[in-house]
Every structure is written in structure tokens, then in C-alpha cells.
Design an enzyme around this catalytic site. Structure first.
Site, mmCIF file in Angstrom:
data_model
loop_
_atom_site.group_PDB
_atom_site.id
_atom_site.type_symbol
_atom_site.label_atom_id
_atom_site.label_comp_id
_atom_site.label_asym_id
_atom_site.label_seq_id
_atom_site.Cartn_x
_atom_site.Cartn_y
_atom_site.Cartn_z
ATOM 1 N N GLU A 123 1.127 5.450 0.564
ATOM 2 C CA GLU A 123 0.522 6.705 1.010
ATOM 3 C C GLU A 123 1.154 7.809 0.179
ATOM 4 O O GLU A 123 2.383 7.857 0.019
ATOM 5 C CB GLU A 123 0.760 6.944 2.500
ATOM 6 C CG GLU A 123 0.162 5.871 3.406
ATOM 7 C CD GLU A 123 -1.338 5.697 3.233
ATOM 8 O OE1 GLU A 123 -2.030 6.677 2.890
ATOM 9 O OE2 GLU A 123 -1.821 4.563 3.410
ATOM 10 N N ASP A 142 0.858 -1.188 0.000
ATOM 11 C CA ASP A 142 0.000 0.000 0.000
ATOM 12 C C ASP A 142 0.892 1.234 0.000
ATOM 13 O O ASP A 142 1.912 1.276 0.708
ATOM 14 C CB ASP A 142 -0.921 0.003 1.224
ATOM 15 C CG ASP A 142 -1.849 1.201 1.235
ATOM 16 O OD1 ASP A 142 -2.643 1.352 0.284
ATOM 17 O OD2 ASP A 142 -1.782 2.007 2.178
ATOM 18 N N HIS A 180 -4.891 3.823 7.244
ATOM 19 C CA HIS A 180 -4.281 4.728 6.263
ATOM 20 C C HIS A 180 -2.799 4.932 6.503
ATOM 21 O O HIS A 180 -2.230 5.947 6.093
ATOM 22 C CB HIS A 180 -5.002 6.089 6.237
ATOM 23 C CG HIS A 180 -6.459 5.977 5.935
ATOM 24 N ND1 HIS A 180 -6.946 5.539 4.722
ATOM 25 C CD2 HIS A 180 -7.555 6.223 6.703
ATOM 26 C CE1 HIS A 180 -8.264 5.522 4.756
ATOM 27 N NE2 HIS A 180 -8.651 5.924 5.937
ATOM 28 N N ASP A 183 -2.206 -1.036 6.622
ATOM 29 C CA ASP A 183 -3.185 -1.417 5.600
ATOM 30 C C ASP A 183 -2.727 -2.649 4.825
ATOM 31 O O ASP A 183 -3.536 -3.522 4.477
ATOM 32 C CB ASP A 183 -3.426 -0.249 4.648
ATOM 33 C CG ASP A 183 -4.352 0.805 5.240
ATOM 34 O OD1 ASP A 183 -4.709 0.684 6.420
ATOM 35 O OD2 ASP A 183 -4.710 1.760 4.516
#
Length: 234
Positions: A63, A61, A203, A208
Site C-alpha cells: 500500500e 502487496d 486494499h 490482499d
């Protein structure tokens, strides 16, 4: 559309100043431009005939500071390197220093601050590590179009060959498996599959990715039960 709240606050501030000097207020006209692509749903990209129970999986994941691979930056790469045969996993979390200060929206969403990133390496330094980690792996992401497009754009920017990893999109699969869900955010799909998702620490890339590993395993097992022709060797 993410900047609408910032635009609202800015115009409010400007009009307050204009009122003090007896000028008419300015009116903000909201608008957006969309590009609609007419294409099929990609449950799996770049299939290469992997033996699934022997493959290396990197559930990951990103960000970022926004939605555009061209204009926005990656500030965290989180991953869970998953060994299907042993059930073990290695949790990875690399914070990345952007070239510009973070916006309030990004800080509020990710809980990542400029102070946390002040002494972190740049994306130029981290990206080779990402390539080494994902080499030969099946990549798993929730909304893989977004995350994989960012990686592909970085590979192009830094002069690497295009990425050819097999990519599994759990968002697309969840839409097919669970058509009655109100939305398909990771937290919603996690709840549907019986996985705990803590919104207080959500998040963040590594968290995640770790949750998504559990979600993916549940969905995989469910697929094998619903579709008896699916085998780990397929």
C-alpha cells in the site's frame, strides 16, 4: 489523474473566495502526461529454473501514497509466505510511517490513517526485514510491475544490490486466462476463481496478499489442467 478530485475541490474553494471580492472565477484545465512503453507482457520475470513444488513463495502487496516510486511512499507491506508442499502460510503485515501526512484519497482507499502509523518504523528500518523475508523466494503479486518496481527503487535508494527474485504477475496471467472479464482488479479475478473477496477490508496489504495466495493456487491448478505439459517440477 488521482489528484483531479482534490484539484476540483481546491479550485471550488478558491473561486468561492474570489466571488466574495468580485473577481472572475479561475478555470481549471485538466491534463495528464503518459509514457507508453512498447514491450512484451511479463508473465514471469527473472526465471531461474526453480522446482516449483519445492520453492519458497512470498505473495505480497504494497500500500502506497501514490503511483510513483520516486515521489510516493510505501505505508504497508503485506505478505503471505506460502509453503506449497504443506499448504501452510504465514501472514505478514508491516505498517510503515511515511515522511508526510496521508492524503484523504489514500486514507479512504486503504483505511490506513496517520494515527495508525504514528508510532510505526520508517521504511529505512523495515526494508532490511523485507529483503530478509524475500531472499531466495519466488515473488507473486497482482500487477507485479507496480509492486516490484517500488521494491527495486527502494533497493537502489538505500544502496542494496538490484533484486533478482523470480516474479510472477497474476494480473498478466489473469488477462491471458480470462479474456472476457470486464476488468482485472483482484476482487474481480478472485470472484472468477471462486475466492471470497470482502471489499470492506480490501486494499490492506496483508488481506490482499492472503486472498491472492488462494487466487494464485487456483490459477496454478487450472493451468495444469489446461496445459498438461506443465508440471510442478517445471
Amino acid at each position: 489523474m488521482q489528484v483531479f478530485p482534490e484539484a476540483f475541490q481546491k479550485i471550488k474553494q478558491i473561486n468561492k473566495q474570489r466571488k466574495q471580492i468580485n473577481k472572475d472565477p479561475l478555470k481549471l484545465i485538466y491534463g495528464s502526461e503518459f509514457v507508453v512503453l512498447n514491450r512484451g507482457v511479463d508473465y514471469v520475470r527473472n526465471p531461474q529454473g526453480h522446482i516449483l513444488n519445492q520453492a519458497k513463495y512470498v505473495v505480497f502487496d504494497l500500500e502506497t501514497t501514490g503511483l510513483s516510486p520516486e515521489f510516493d511512499e510505501v505505508i504497508e507491506f503485506g505478505a503471505s509466505v506460502y509453503d506449497y508442499q504443506t499448504g501452510t502460510r504465514e501472514r505478514i503485515d508491516w505498517l510503515i510511517k511515511p515522511t508526510k501526512p496521508l492524503k484523504a484519497f489514500t486514507i479512504e482507499l486503504t483505511k490506513i490513517t496517520d494515527e495508525m502509523l504514528a508510532n510505526c518504523p520508517s521504511i529505512e528500518a523495515v526494508f532490511p526485514k523485507i529483503l530478509t523475508l524475500i531472499e531466495g523466494a519466488i515473488l507473486v503479486a497482482h500487477n507485479a510491475t507496480f509492486d516490484f518496481t517500488f521494491l527495486q527503487a527502494l533497493a537502489q535508494r538505500f544502496g542494496y544490490e538490484p533484486l533478482t527474485n523470480t516474479v510472477i504477475d497474476t494480473l498478466a496471467i489473469a488477462r491471458a486466462f480470462y479474456p472476457d472479464l470486464k476488468n482485472y482488479r483482484l476482487g474481480t479475478v478472485a470472484k472468477k476463481t471462486g475466492i471470497i473477496y470482502d471489499e470492506r477490508v480490501a486494499h490492506r496489504g496483508d488481506y490482499d496478499a492472503d486472498v491472492l495466495t488462494d487466487v494464485f493456487e487456483r490459477m496454478w491448478n487450472e493451468a495444469k489442467q489446461q496445459l498438461p505439459l506443465i508440471k510442478d517440477e517445471d
